[in-house]
Design a protein around this motif. Sequence first.
Motif, PDB file in Angstrom:
ATOM      1  N   PRO A 364       5.579  13.065  -2.115  1.00 42.77           N
ATOM      2  CA  PRO A 364       5.232  13.702  -0.897  1.00 42.77           C
ATOM      3  C   PRO A 364       3.852  13.930  -0.808  1.00 42.77           C
ATOM      4  N   ASP A 365       3.093  14.150  -1.715  1.00 45.64           N
ATOM      5  CA  ASP A 365       1.655  14.902  -1.772  1.00 45.64           C
ATOM      6  C   ASP A 365       0.536  14.130  -2.746  1.00 45.64           C
ATOM      7  N   ARG A 366       1.058  12.980  -3.127  1.00 42.53           N
ATOM      8  CA  ARG A 366       0.289  12.104  -4.011  1.00 42.53           C
ATOM      9  C   ARG A 366       0.455  10.655  -3.913  1.00 42.53           C
ATOM     10  N   ILE A 367      -0.392   9.859  -4.317  1.00 39.17           N
ATOM     11  CA  ILE A 367      -0.512   8.455  -4.402  1.00 39.17           C
ATOM     12  C   ILE A 367       0.611   7.924  -5.430  1.00 39.17           C
ATOM     13  N   PRO A 368       1.611   7.344  -5.163  1.00 41.60           N
ATOM     14  CA  PRO A 368       2.502   6.664  -6.169  1.00 41.60           C
ATOM     15  C   PRO A 368       2.296   5.106  -6.602  1.00 41.60           C
ATOM     16  N   LEU A 369       2.408   4.939  -7.811  1.00 41.65           N
ATOM     17  CA  LEU A 369       2.682   3.508  -8.270  1.00 41.65           C
ATOM     18  C   LEU A 369       4.152   3.559  -8.159  1.00 41.65           C
ATOM     19  N   ILE A 370       4.545   2.342  -7.489  1.00 48.09           N
ATOM     20  CA  ILE A 370       5.808   2.019  -7.497  1.00 48.09           C
ATOM     21  C   ILE A 370       5.958   1.012  -8.489  1.00 48.09           C
ATOM     22  N   LYS A 371       7.093   1.171  -9.548  1.00 48.11           N
ATOM     23  CA  LYS A 371       7.318   0.145 -10.725  1.00 48.11           C
ATOM     24  C   LYS A 371       8.835  -0.421 -10.474  1.00 48.11           C
ATOM     25  N   GLY A 372       8.938  -1.514 -11.140  1.00 47.85           N
ATOM     26  CA  GLY A 372      10.172  -2.058 -11.039  1.00 47.85           C
ATOM     27  C   GLY A 372      10.337  -3.146  -9.748  1.00 47.85           C
ATOM     28  N   ALA A 395       2.379  12.304   2.663  1.00 47.01           N
ATOM     29  CA  ALA A 395       1.023  12.503   3.305  1.00 47.01           C
ATOM     30  C   ALA A 395       0.005  11.737   2.901  1.00 47.01           C
ATOM     31  N   ALA A 396       0.402  10.892   1.768  1.00 50.85           N
ATOM     32  CA  ALA A 396      -0.728  10.192   0.948  1.00 50.85           C
ATOM     33  C   ALA A 396      -1.036   8.877   1.939  1.00 50.85           C
ATOM     34  N   ALA A 397      -2.323   8.527   1.634  1.00 54.96           N
ATOM     35  CA  ALA A 397      -2.879   7.497   2.565  1.00 54.96           C
ATOM     36  C   ALA A 397      -2.553   6.146   1.956  1.00 54.96           C
ATOM     37  N   MET A 398      -2.013   5.983   0.910  1.00 48.65           N
ATOM     38  CA  MET A 398      -1.719   4.497   0.378  1.00 48.65           C
ATOM     39  C   MET A 398      -0.591   4.772  -0.849  1.00 48.65           C
ATOM     40  N   LEU A 399      -0.157   3.480  -1.228  1.00 48.19           N
ATOM     41  CA  LEU A 399       0.609   3.528  -2.265  1.00 48.19           C
ATOM     42  C   LEU A 399      -0.068   2.180  -3.169  1.00 48.19           C
ATOM     43  N   HIS A 400       0.941   2.012  -4.376  1.00 49.20           N
ATOM     44  CA  HIS A 400       0.431   0.915  -5.260  1.00 49.20           C
ATOM     45  C   HIS A 400       1.926   0.268  -5.397  1.00 49.20           C
ATOM     46  N   VAL A 401       2.101  -0.840  -5.623  1.00 49.69           N
ATOM     47  CA  VAL A 401       3.138  -1.582  -6.065  1.00 49.69           C
ATOM     48  C   VAL A 401       2.835  -2.466  -7.249  1.00 49.69           C
ATOM     49  N   GLU A 402       3.545  -2.243  -8.291  1.00 53.12           N
ATOM     50  CA  GLU A 402       2.953  -2.749  -9.707  1.00 53.12           C
ATOM     51  C   GLU A 402       3.280  -4.598  -9.371  1.00 53.12           C
ATOM     52  N   GLU A 407      -4.743  -3.357  -6.120  1.00 55.56           N
ATOM     53  CA  GLU A 407      -5.407  -2.405  -6.888  1.00 55.56           C
ATOM     54  C   GLU A 407      -4.299  -1.657  -7.988  1.00 55.56           C
ATOM     55  N   ALA A 408      -3.209  -2.410  -7.997  1.00 61.23           N
ATOM     56  CA  ALA A 408      -2.099  -1.570  -8.458  1.00 61.23           C
ATOM     57  C   ALA A 408      -2.655  -1.364 -10.213  1.00 61.23           C
ATOM     58  N   GLU A 409      -3.233  -2.564 -10.765  1.00 63.53           N
ATOM     59  CA  GLU A 409      -3.345  -2.521 -12.041  1.00 63.53           C
ATOM     60  C   GLU A 409      -4.570  -1.553 -12.443  1.00 63.53           C
ATOM     61  N   LYS A 410      -5.598  -1.563 -11.611  1.00 58.33           N
ATOM     62  CA  LYS A 410      -6.882  -0.814 -11.728  1.00 58.33           C
ATOM     63  C   LYS A 410      -6.489   0.493 -11.535  1.00 58.33           C
ATOM     64  N   MET A 411      -5.835   0.996 -10.376  1.00 55.91           N
ATOM     65  CA  MET A 411      -5.807   2.272 -10.016  1.00 55.91           C
ATOM     66  C   MET A 411      -4.385   2.958 -10.250  1.00 55.91           C
ATOM     67  N   GLY A 412      -3.499   2.053 -11.008  1.00 56.07           N
ATOM     68  CA  GLY A 412      -2.197   2.790 -11.322  1.00 56.07           C
ATOM     69  C   GLY A 412      -2.153   3.105 -12.965  1.00 56.07           C
ATOM     70  N   CYS A 413      -3.241   2.854 -13.737  1.00 54.25           N
ATOM     71  CA  CYS A 413      -3.052   2.834 -15.140  1.00 54.25           C
ATOM     72  C   CYS A 413      -3.102   4.575 -15.697  1.00 54.25           C
ATOM     73  N   HIS A 414      -3.205   5.553 -14.897  1.00 60.70           N
ATOM     74  CA  HIS A 414      -3.405   6.820 -15.500  1.00 60.70           C
ATOM     75  C   HIS A 414      -2.351   7.764 -14.657  1.00 60.70           C
ATOM     76  N   THR A 415      -1.277   7.421 -14.449  1.00 61.12           N
ATOM     77  CA  THR A 415      -0.415   8.382 -13.726  1.00 61.12           C
ATOM     78  C   THR A 415      -0.036   9.663 -14.645  1.00 61.12           C
ATOM     79  N   GLU A 416       0.162  10.750 -13.971  1.00 64.55           N
ATOM     80  CA  GLU A 416       0.272  12.050 -14.468  1.00 64.55           C
ATOM     81  C   GLU A 416       1.773  12.208 -14.975  1.00 64.55           C
ATOM     82  N   ASP A 417       2.690  12.027 -13.987  1.00 67.61           N
ATOM     83  CA  ASP A 417       4.194  12.194 -14.371  1.00 67.61           C
ATOM     84  C   ASP A 417       4.922  10.961 -13.697  1.00 67.61           C
ATOM     85  N   GLY A 418       6.350  10.853 -13.754  1.00 71.82           N
ATOM     86  CA  GLY A 418       7.024   9.719 -13.164  1.00 71.82           C
ATOM     87  C   GLY A 418       8.301  10.265 -12.774  1.00 71.82           C
TER      88      GLY A 418
END
Length: 567
Positions: A364-372, A395-402, A407-418
């Motif tokens: 709800p409060d951070r950009i996600p990387l959607i996997k699968g 509330a996030a302004a965007m998302l990434h779908v792997e 930009e999913a590969e560039k911006m989604g490589c250092h997620t903090e949790d899952g």
Amino acid sequence: MNSALRHEEGIAVVPGIAAGPIVVVEALSFWGGVDPATGTVIDVHHPSHGASLAGAVVLMPTSRGSCSGSGVLLELAFSGKAPAALIFRGPEDTLTLGAIVASEMFGLGIPVARLPEKAFAVLSCAGEANILPDGISADDGKIRIPLCAAAHDNLRLSPGDHRMLDGDDGVAAQLAMRIILGMAYQQGVKALVDVTRAHIDGCIYAGPANLVFAEKMEELGARVRVPTTMNAISVDYANWRRQGVAPEFGEPAARLADAYVRMGCQASFTCAPYSLPDPPGFGEMIGWSESNAVIFANSVLGARTAKHPDFLDLCIAVAGRAPLAGAFLDEGRRARRAVAVDLPEGADSSAWPLIGYLVGLASPDRIPLIKGLARTSPTPDDLKALCAAFGTTSAAAMLHVEGVTPEAEKMGCHTEDGVVITREALAQGWRALNGGPASVDLVAIGSPHASLDECKAIATRLDGRPLARNISVIITAGREVVTAADADGTMAKLRESGVIVIRDLCWCSITRPVFPEWTRVVLTTSGKYAHYGPGLSGCAVRLGTIEDCIEAALTGSAPARLPGWLW
């Protein structure tokens, strides 16, 4: 001073004086979530549904959802039903901007503060609070939290910025720059950025406040300096009188659209501006508002825009400048949470609004990387549905779908949790949005606006068969799509079955009697409208597959059930 708060200084984002009972709420979209006439929470999915925020010191981690929340806050200020003050735990732009406009343009004070986590938690347990420019006290002085002003000295302005701020480009540009700077200061940005185009969300008539703002800016001489499109408005501009819309609503709604057109905006009247000719390109800096449009532009097109609140959108269009913050920056585009979706084989288009909705709840409060989802081949309409539903719960302004988004590969490589969205969670989510009476009165397509492909899909499936008695099927679409559907025969096929296609407005701004008076149960393919619809319409609104919608159109009934791919 409470020793626990001795070093817990907050920020007076919009300074002011206020007092009232403390009301603590989870993140909430004021547009579609709060009644602008009463200050009551109308979002039926929110745990604070039915609570009154009028006159309260509202503590909320941040807002979420629609960019139009700023307009709702200004409307509440005009009606005397606004919160006494707003206190956030983290960055928040939409309601803050509404408070800035209320103060700058109309002298209406709604103090806004931002507190560190510990101070926010302590204040959340109090019963009442007093707000001053330099501090907050609560529970008869047992709690005291100092406030400091937002820093102003870190922001570098260009010579052109200074000229606008000094009034060299006119009063409207000067006011626009002051509002932009008010936002930039609380965001802590170091510079503004040129934008190549803008998209206006504030043209929806939610009440007199939107009209007063637009006509005031026009009176002051506002003119946009970059190409600027307009969101869906609140009436079918050419046909609202024939449709029976009351003049007391239709006239100010049309006046609002006229004001923006006179200021140089394109009368595009669509909530899907990315479907217009010449959409933004990868890396292009744009100044867009409207939550689904912002998320689609960032996530699918790879353009760059923050999620700008209503009113700020016009200011950006007038100045051609925006705060260099959020998703304009690489740091503001990085995925911070991985959300793995256990998507069954054979999932169809109905999966995408559900995934967007559940991913928003999970992040709800951070950009996600959607996997699968890398093996899927989503259409632009699938991604539109994903982005729109995500924007209602996050509330996030965007998302990434792997494997899907640019930009999913560039911006989604250092997620903090899952987190994981299991098949059972998908089924539970569907049941929550699909539940309700089997008998259907209205099928609602087009939130966001339907594409030509979506119109064709409905026409093909109906194949000229007449609608069941006492059911309406209404599609809302942009002018460009309606023109194309007329040209290729799609519109004739839809009319043959009795389907109504309405341009200029969408489901999130439709009102009675265009929304059929007798309706009690609505079926929609939109996750966005399934969420907002009950609060906006007072009806039961169910999410269904396109097959459910066709069945309802032909029989008047579509029982609640899982889609085939979830069995």
